[in-house]
Structures are given as C-alpha cells and as structure tokens.
Design a protein around this motif. Structure first.
Motif, mmCIF file in Angstrom:
data_model
loop_
_atom_site.group_PDB
_atom_site.id
_atom_site.type_symbol
_atom_site.label_atom_id
_atom_site.label_comp_id
_atom_site.label_asym_id
_atom_site.label_seq_id
_atom_site.Cartn_x
_atom_site.Cartn_y
_atom_site.Cartn_z
ATOM 1 N N ASP A 85 0.895 -1.136 -0.195
ATOM 2 C CA ASP A 85 -0.049 -0.008 0.024
ATOM 3 C C ASP A 85 0.924 1.343 -0.046
ATOM 4 O O ASP A 85 1.390 1.651 0.963
ATOM 5 C CB ASP A 85 -1.026 -0.186 1.149
ATOM 6 N N LEU A 86 1.274 1.768 -1.118
ATOM 7 C CA LEU A 86 2.310 2.771 -1.281
ATOM 8 C C LEU A 86 1.907 4.021 -0.471
ATOM 9 O O LEU A 86 2.668 4.673 -0.091
ATOM 10 C CB LEU A 86 2.454 3.269 -2.838
ATOM 11 N N GLN A 87 0.473 4.396 -0.474
ATOM 12 C CA GLN A 87 0.078 5.409 0.437
ATOM 13 C C GLN A 87 0.432 5.508 1.798
ATOM 14 O O GLN A 87 0.461 6.684 2.473
ATOM 15 C CB GLN A 87 -1.328 5.672 0.257
ATOM 16 N N ALA A 88 0.878 4.199 2.399
ATOM 17 C CA ALA A 88 1.073 4.359 3.755
ATOM 18 C C ALA A 88 2.396 4.507 4.010
ATOM 19 O O ALA A 88 2.772 4.635 5.403
ATOM 20 C CB ALA A 88 1.035 2.758 4.334
ATOM 21 N N TYR A 89 3.366 4.933 3.195
ATOM 22 C CA TYR A 89 4.829 5.006 3.242
ATOM 23 C C TYR A 89 5.314 6.670 2.992
ATOM 24 O O TYR A 89 4.860 7.161 2.163
ATOM 25 C CB TYR A 89 5.555 3.883 2.501
ATOM 26 N N ASP A 90 5.942 6.975 3.765
ATOM 27 C CA ASP A 90 6.986 8.077 3.609
ATOM 28 C C ASP A 90 8.165 8.029 2.451
ATOM 29 O O ASP A 90 8.369 8.736 1.661
ATOM 30 C CB ASP A 90 7.408 8.782 5.011
ATOM 31 N N ALA A 91 8.568 6.846 2.583
ATOM 32 C CA ALA A 91 9.981 6.508 1.410
ATOM 33 C C ALA A 91 9.534 5.203 1.236
ATOM 34 O O ALA A 91 9.278 4.235 1.970
ATOM 35 C CB ALA A 91 11.099 6.909 2.238
ATOM 36 N N MET A 92 9.941 4.588 -0.172
ATOM 37 C CA MET A 92 10.274 3.382 -0.208
ATOM 38 C C MET A 92 11.459 2.838 -0.132
ATOM 39 O O MET A 92 12.463 3.703 0.256
ATOM 40 C CB MET A 92 9.942 3.414 -2.041
#
Length: 519
Positions: free
Chosen positions: A131-138
């Motif tokens: 869930d990419l929206q859950a993160y500040d950075a990859m």
C-alpha cells in the motif's frame, strides 16, 4: 522469487495488523522480521498455529536465532539469503506440499551453509503488493555485506565482509517499477554501508544520474554509509548530482577509546566532526546513530554525545543502549566472560543492556533518557536543524554543475499525472500540519518562524526539506516522553545488584549468579 501462479497478499505489521479476511485468505503464512520485533512475530506464529495454518519463517531474526522460531511453533525455516535457500524449499513444497508439523518433530530447515549468493540475479521486488500511500519512503537494496569489523554489528555474520552489489541495470529496473506504480519522492537505499564496494558504486552513480535527468528527477535518495565517505569527495559529488538527500552514519560515540574497544577503527582515522562538516557542506544531510554502554566507558558519556551532536549540528541522532546481538563478536566475547544475561527478552529502545556492563546499569539508563530530553527539547532541536541547513550544500569542497530544474514531462499519461498530483497534495498537507503544530500550537513557535525565515533567506532551495526535518520533532518529542516513562519504570524494578558494583565486567558467571541470589 515465489511462483508466479501463487496468489500473494502482503501485510506489513508496521502499517496494520492482519485482519480476519487476511487469515481467511491464507493457506500458508510466510513471516520475516528482526529481533526487535520478537513479541509481534511470536504472537503471529501462535495465532497461525491456533488456526491450523502452516508457518514458514525466514529473515535476519530467524537466521540468527532459529531456535526461537522452532520453539515458537514455526513449521519450516528458510534461513540465510533466499537466493540460495528458496529453491530447495520450493522443490520440497512441490514434492510434499505444505502442512503443519507435529509438535514432537523439529522444524524443517533450509540453510545456505555459508554460501553467499550472487545478487545480480535477484529479481525486481513485488512493490505492487504494498500500500504505497502508507509510506513516507520506499526502500530498495543495492548491496549486502560490509568490509568493517565492528564488534557489536551482526551484518558481517549475516551477509559477510565482502560487499556484493546488484548491477546498475537492476537498480534502474527497480526505480522504473516504482515510477510506473506512481511512486514519487523519497527512496531509501537500505544498504548497511552503501559505499562498502566503492568501485561498483562509482559505476552505478553516473547511470543513476542519467536516469534521474531523463525523467525529471522524480526521486531523492537517502542511505547509510561509513564515515570514511568524507574521504572521497568525488563520490560525494556524484551522490549529490543523483539527488541524494541524506546519509545515516554510525558515529556510535565521540569517545575514541570506546571506538577502539569495539573495533570501529574507521571512525578514528580523521576527526569525526571535520568529516561531518565536509559531508554537510557538500550537500548531504547527516543523521547518526549513538550508543551508550560500551566497555570501560567513562561516566558522562551521554552528555558527551549531546555535546558532540550539538557541535556537529546533526538534527536527528538515534541514541541506543548497547545490546549484544547473537553471533556477533561482542556476543561471543561477553559469553566467554560469563557476562550475558539470560535470553533475548529485550532488544529494543526501552530495554537496558542484556549483559553485565562495566559501569552501573542505572547510571547508563539515566544518561540515556537525559540525552533524549536534551537532544529533543523543541527549541534545541529547531536550532540544531536550522544550523545544519544554514551550511547544507552552500560551500561544497568541489564544483557542481548548475542545478537541473525538476520538471514533469508533458508526455506522461493520465495515471502518472494523477500520481504527480497526489504527491504534491501529500507534500502540501504535511507542510500545513507542521507549520500549524510548530508555528502556532507549540510554545517554541516564535523560534520556528525565526529559523524558518533564516533558512528561507540563506538556503531557499532547501526550505521544503528543512520543514520536513522540523516535522520529525513530531516523532521524537513523544518518543522521548515514552522512553522516559519506560526507562524510569525499568530502573524502579531493577535489582540492587544491577544498579551498582555488581555490574563490573570482571564478574564471572558464578559470581554473578551468586550476587543475584544473595539476600
């Protein structure tokens, strides 16, 4: 690396707990994590067992302490690096299927037996499961292993001293995958030492710079590196051109004798403050890790850490109490000296040493929480952050080309444009929240606005990043309060023999046990 016909669902427990629908979906649970996550990991294994779902465990914790997972109820252990051990595991599944083991039988183990894989064959990760929206950075990984011999670190026991790297083409393919999924902004290269293999890094960076330029620099990068990065300004310049933003450095302690004791000799090769100044002036923000509790450490180490961080203008310093990790040089030495306490019940920010230190444990604990209080007092943090940004990238010890204006190519499709707008919205929302909390609500609000004006005037291109670093106070202030409560509670319940003289390093195992049971 799992079969393409398997239906996979990923639950990151740092983001959310597994829900009933996840458990109903699962025919098998794969679990991985680090020692600090032990309570959560063991609870999940127990829940899977209660539901009759087979558990396959791997990762750094399972590799270091496989017996914990066997005793905890895992059915199969896929240890070491998956490029080696996953293939025989999958062959076993194809031949025998997956089922729970009988409690009287040991867990089935797949081990590398010392083999280190060639990671140039590692495929692109399944970023689409996140869930990419859950993160500040990859996060992406370029290398494994580290050439140094720091006594307390388990990287060399897990991944070896010969740093292995992916190819440039692999890294660019991973960035392409993230770009297609709509990710914009920060990417953390999770290497334990990004510059462990300098020749290969220097091959990667020109290709990474070209990739960034061709796509309008959609990403900035953060990473970890040893402090000898300061000795290679050509490498630093190449990182800055690729849009590297920050580097985390294991300073550990400003005490040279403690660095010698723990074999972190690279930190003593040139004055650390000079190294940090060079890296900062070049344009890379420095974050650091600090440790309390080294052998023969003198009283006042916490105050010396605070003074060093203040002089070096490092906003975020992660201070920890030393804990011995399994199979490290520190663990082996302390074990031979009879100084390890029982078990791995506490490896985390709210835990004390898991060994007998050379000075009173209470003294170390109080210096620890005092260091956090001083480092993350709101005004001290704001001032330190401002001082860093008043030097950041403004006087580099090398010539840089004119900065390239970041643009969004007009040829992007509708999905990519939506991703760009979503990223801009996330940044604007975060900026608004931070300025409200720190510029209106908090008593240090006047200092916030003064420093914001100073940085905006002197270093306007870094203003957005400056506000983002100010925002980290929203984590560290409550963290400091939580650590203070937790450590004070530990001290209150600490046995008398751990408070004072019985914590000397020359206390053997027999004497230690006798001291613990004495009236």
């Amino acid at each position: 690396m799992l079969p393409v016909d398997w239906d996979l669902r990923l639950v990151d427990c740092a983001v959310r707990a597994p829900e009933e629908a996840d458990w109903a979906f699962a025919q098998v649970v794969f679990i991985s994590g680090m020692i600090v996550q032990k309570p959560s990991i063991m609870a999940l294994i127990a829940e899977a067992g209660r539901r009759g779902i087979p558990v396959v465990a791997g990762g750094p914790y399972a590799t270091s302490v496989p017996q914990d997972f066997e005793q905890g109820g895992a059915d199969i252990l896929v240890l070491d690096e998956a490029e080696v051990t996953l293939t025989p595991f999958l062959a076993h599944v194809k031949a025998h299927g997956l089922q729970r083991r009988d409690s009287c039988n040991p867990a089935l183990r797949f081990e590398a037996k010392g083999e280190k894989p060639d990671i140039t064959v590692t495929p692109v990760p399944r970023f689409d499961l996140l869930d990419l929206q859950a993160y500040d950075a990859m996060a992406i990984q370029y290398s494994r292993g580290c050439p140094f011999l720091c006594e307390f670190c388990d990287i060399i026991t897990l991944y070896g001293r010969r740093p292995r790297t992916k190819s440039s083409a692999q890294i660019l393919a991973e960035l392409d995958a993230l770009l297609v999924l709509g990710w914009r902004g920060g990417i953390f290269l999770v290497d334990d030492n990004f510059i462990g293999n300098k020749p290969n890094v220097k091959k990667l960076l020109p290709e990474l710079e070209a990739w960034q330029t061709a796509r309008g620099s959609p990403f900035w990068f953060d990473t970890e590196a040893s402090i000898d990065l300061a000795g290679d300004m050509d490498l630093v310049a190449a990182m800055v051109r690729c849009n590297f933003s920050s580097v985390f450095i294991g300073i550990e302690t400003p005490d040279e004798d403690s660095l010698k004791m723990t074999r972190k000799h690279q930190n003593n090769r040139m004055p650390m403050q000079d190294s940090i100044d060079l890296i900062t002036r070049a344009g890379l923000r420095v974050n650091c890790g600090m440790i309390l509790g080294f052998d023969d450490e003198k009283p006042g180490a916490g105050e010396r850490i605070v003074n060093f961080v203040e002089r070096a203008d490092i906003p975020t310093a992660l201070v920890s109490i030393l804990q011995a990790l399994p199979n490290t040089g520190l663990w082996t030495r302390l074990s031979s000296e009879g100084r390890l306490t029982e078990g791995l019940t506490g490896i985390g920010q709210t835990d004390l040493t898991n060994f007998i230190p050379t000075r009173p444990a209470e003294e170390i604990a109080r210096e620890y929480i005092d260091a956090y209080r001083k480092l993350y007092a709101p005004t001290a943090y704001l001032d330190r952050t401002a001082r860093q940004f008043l030097r950041l990238g403004l006087n580099p010890p090398f010539d840089l080309p004119s900065p390239v204006k970041v643009t969004i190519p007009l040829s992007r499709n509708a999905a990519q444009r939506r991703a760009d707008r979503a990223y801009v919205w996330r940044v604007a929302r975060a900026f608004t929240i931070v300025t409200w909390r720190q510029g209106v609500v908090r008593p240090s609000r006047l200092r916030f606005w003064i420093n914001l004006w100073r940085v905006g005037w002197a270093n306007p291109s870094r203003l957005t990043t400056y506000v983002a670093i100010c925002a980290q106070a929203e984590h560290f202030i409550p963290l400091t309060n939580m650590l203070t409560r937790a450590i004070e509670a530990r001290i209150a319940t600490m046995p008398d023999d751990r408070r004072g003289l019985a914590s000397r390093h020359d206390v053997g195992a027999t004497a230690w046990k006798k001291a613990r049971t004495a009236p």
